[in-house]
Enzyme design. Structure first.
Site, PDB file in Angstrom:
ATOM      1  N   HIS A  39      54.041 -52.978 -43.890  1.00 39.21           N
ATOM      2  CA  HIS A  39      53.708 -53.797 -42.685  1.00 39.21           C
ATOM      3  C   HIS A  39      52.414 -53.462 -42.180  1.00 39.21           C
ATOM      4  O   HIS A  39      52.300 -53.766 -41.233  1.00 39.21           O
ATOM      5  CB  HIS A  39      54.714 -54.126 -41.816  1.00 39.21           C
ATOM      6  CG  HIS A  39      55.951 -54.266 -42.453  1.00 39.21           C
ATOM      7  ND1 HIS A  39      56.596 -55.548 -42.757  1.00 39.21           N
ATOM      8  CD2 HIS A  39      56.942 -53.499 -42.820  1.00 39.21           C
ATOM      9  CE1 HIS A  39      57.797 -55.523 -43.119  1.00 39.21           C
ATOM     10  NE2 HIS A  39      58.137 -54.143 -43.474  1.00 39.21           N
ATOM     11  N   SER A  76      22.728 -54.073 -41.668  1.00 40.66           N
ATOM     12  CA  SER A  76      22.746 -55.476 -41.105  1.00 40.66           C
ATOM     13  C   SER A  76      21.132 -55.366 -40.724  1.00 40.66           C
ATOM     14  O   SER A  76      20.404 -54.657 -40.298  1.00 40.66           O
ATOM     15  CB  SER A  76      23.719 -55.329 -39.816  1.00 40.66           C
ATOM     16  OG  SER A  76      22.834 -56.197 -38.869  1.00 40.66           O
ATOM     17  N   LYS A 100      25.085 -50.467 -38.316  1.00 43.31           N
ATOM     18  CA  LYS A 100      25.876 -50.840 -39.389  1.00 43.31           C
ATOM     19  C   LYS A 100      25.704 -50.279 -40.849  1.00 43.31           C
ATOM     20  O   LYS A 100      24.546 -49.964 -41.122  1.00 43.31           O
ATOM     21  CB  LYS A 100      25.876 -52.614 -39.529  1.00 43.31           C
ATOM     22  CG  LYS A 100      26.389 -53.259 -38.426  1.00 43.31           C
ATOM     23  CD  LYS A 100      27.844 -53.282 -37.885  1.00 43.31           C
ATOM     24  CE  LYS A 100      28.653 -53.845 -38.901  1.00 43.31           C
ATOM     25  NZ  LYS A 100      28.514 -55.351 -38.933  1.00 43.31           N
ATOM     26  N   GLU A 106      33.711 -56.114 -50.335  1.00 38.91           N
ATOM     27  CA  GLU A 106      34.221 -57.392 -49.789  1.00 38.91           C
ATOM     28  C   GLU A 106      33.879 -58.650 -50.968  1.00 38.91           C
ATOM     29  O   GLU A 106      34.619 -59.466 -51.036  1.00 38.91           O
ATOM     30  CB  GLU A 106      33.175 -57.723 -48.683  1.00 38.91           C
ATOM     31  CG  GLU A 106      33.580 -57.085 -47.267  1.00 38.91           C
ATOM     32  CD  GLU A 106      32.531 -57.240 -46.311  1.00 38.91           C
ATOM     33  OE1 GLU A 106      32.207 -58.256 -45.586  1.00 38.91           O
ATOM     34  OE2 GLU A 106      31.911 -55.915 -46.275  1.00 38.91           O
TER      35      GLU A 106
END
Ligand code: ARG
Length: 458
Positions: free
Chosen positions: A156, A277, A283, A290
């Site tokens: 979980h 970024s 970043k 992804e």
């Protein structure tokens, strides 16, 4: 220009109909399969005395030249052609005249397309299998590097029990091994030759389908001509296997996204597999992971698209089936790309054991071991479970962890506690006591790595 099938109609079609009908933009990928298939067909026709051996020789030699000319770039494939089958036959006839027109005896384009796609996909399947093997190898190497590194195991997404990072990684190696199995299995059903189905009903010529099948490396022939030209179940099967493979890559990617976040910081991805970024200078984004996660949807779409195309088609060939190729090609290209990126990303990823350890120390993930300790002292598991839960609640209240809770406090919950409890809840001991087959102990992880490496070698 009038079409090769001119006769029943004028063969003159409108430009928009031609563009709509043409598949050359995507089936030109199969030029090699188409040409080799035709060479085997010419050889069979001659072996069966359907055409003369002189004609067969001329055809085969010319097909060889066409193949060489395409490969060397000397002859570009004409994107105005209807499809790759028509293109090759057209060039053949241009080059050797009437003899070229004999090639299409006892076969149809329906056979050709069914043949070519099987040959194309069996090679793709092999390539995907070897790329998956490379990924598994990289995962196993990482697992070996981190076989003793303790991290929380989750259910979980809540910290559950201590495991090793090596154990976590090896779970993916096992999944990927099954992906290889699925793809190899699907290849068995794919590697059956449809050639000689002759549009739909077989032929009156004395053909030898086994001869052609064997020449082209097939295991056997389709035993029903309608089935041979109509079904694309092998495409759907490969797409299913690739969808499952992508699902695994996607879950793995999702974990990498989580692990590389500041919230976890369990791993650091190499600069070579991250991006920055355009506005936020701090970043370092896990774009590759992804994208793999994102491209999974594409492969699922390819599967559902093909199944939907096929579901309402009466036997035998229908032009709808031309839509099969773009989905399987896209899925294969996507899977191959994702596997390679994943391999690079995993093999250059470094774990941060201190952060994993810190997280492992924070979530009372040794509470099961505390309960097991009481069970070993003769307490029924349910009672041990309840007492352990109360001790965790006490720790949360007083800001302690099981490793630092004073022995007197332990004793106030049960007189079965003694100093042995500290050994029992020590995270390293917790992990290394899990010696059951397939468990997280270092010895078990070593056995898993050994198993996987042997499977890769075999
Ligand atoms: N381009 C077609 C396809 O990809 C080849 C088969 C055409 N057959 C036919 N009878 N029109 O499906």
């Amino acid at each position: 220009m009038a079409k090769m099938w001119e006769g029943r109609t004028s063969g003159v079609t409108s430009k928009i109909a031609d563009d709509f009908n043409s598949s050359i933009k995507f089936d030109s990928k199969m030029y090699k399969q188409d040409i080799t298939g035709s060479m085997a067909h010419a050889a069979m026709l001659s072996a069966q005395n359907i055409i003369s051996s002189d004609d067969a020789e001329k055809i085969i030699d010319c097909l060889g030249e066409i193949l060489a000319d395409i490969e060397s770039g000397k002859m570009p494939i004409d994107m105005e052609a209807e499809d790759i089958h028509m293109f090759v036959e057209q060039v053949l006839t241009e080059r050797i005249g009437d003899t070229g027109k004999k090639l299409h005896t006892a076969r149809s384009r329906n056979d050709q397309v069914a043949l070519d796609i099987r040959m194309y996909l069996r090679d793709e399947a092999d390539e995907i299998i070897s790329l998956t093997k490379a990924l598994i190898g990289a995962v196993a190497d990482k697992a070996e590097e981190y076989k003793g590194v303790i991290c929380p195991g989750y259910t979980h997404l809540q910290r559950a029990q201590p495991i090793t990072f090596g154990h976590h990684l090896m779970a993916y190696a096992m999944m990927l091994l099954r992906d290889i199995d699925r793809i190899s299995d699907c290849k068995k059903r794919m590697n059956i030759s449809p050639i000689g189905s002759c549009a739909l009903a077989g032929t009156t010529y004395n053909t030898d389908r086994e001869f052609e099948a064997e020449k082209l490396g097939f295991d056997s022939i389709c035993l029903n001509s309608l089935d041979g030209v109509s079904d694309r179940d092998f495409c759907a099967e490969l797409l299913s296997a690739l969808s499952i493979l992508m699902m695994h890559l996607s879950r793995f990617s999702e974990e990498i996204v989580l692990w590389s976040s500041w919230e976890f910081k369990f791993v650091e991805l190499s600069d070579a597999f991250t991006t920055g970024s355009s506005i936020m200078p701090q970043k370092k984004n896990p774009d590759m992971a992804e994208l793999i996660r994102g491209k999974t949807g594409r492969v699922y779409g390819d599967l559902i698209g093909l199944l939907t195309t096929l579901k309402g088609l009466p036997l035998a060939y229908n032009k709808d089936m031309q839509e099969d190729k773009e989905s399987v090609f896209d899925a294969c290209d996507t899977a191959k790309m994702c596997l390679q990126v994943m391999t690079g990303m995993i093999s250059t990823m470094t774990a941060i054991p201190e952060n994993m350890k810190k997280a492992a120390q924070g979530g009372f993930i040794n509470a099961t071991d505390m309960a097991d300790y009481l069970v070993n002292k003769g307490m029924p598991f349910r009672d041990a479970y309840k007492i352990s839960g109360r001790i965790v609640a006490e720790c949360i209240k007083t800001g302690k962890v099981l490793e630092t809770l004073p022995i007197d406090t332990y004793k106030s919950f049960s007189d079965k506690f003694d100093d042995g409890i500290y050994d029992a809840v020590d995270l390293e001991n917790c992990v290394n006591r899990r010696i059951s087959a397939g468990g997280t102990s270092v010895t078990s992880v070593e056995a898993q790595i050994e198993f996987v490496r042997q499977a890769l070698a075999g």
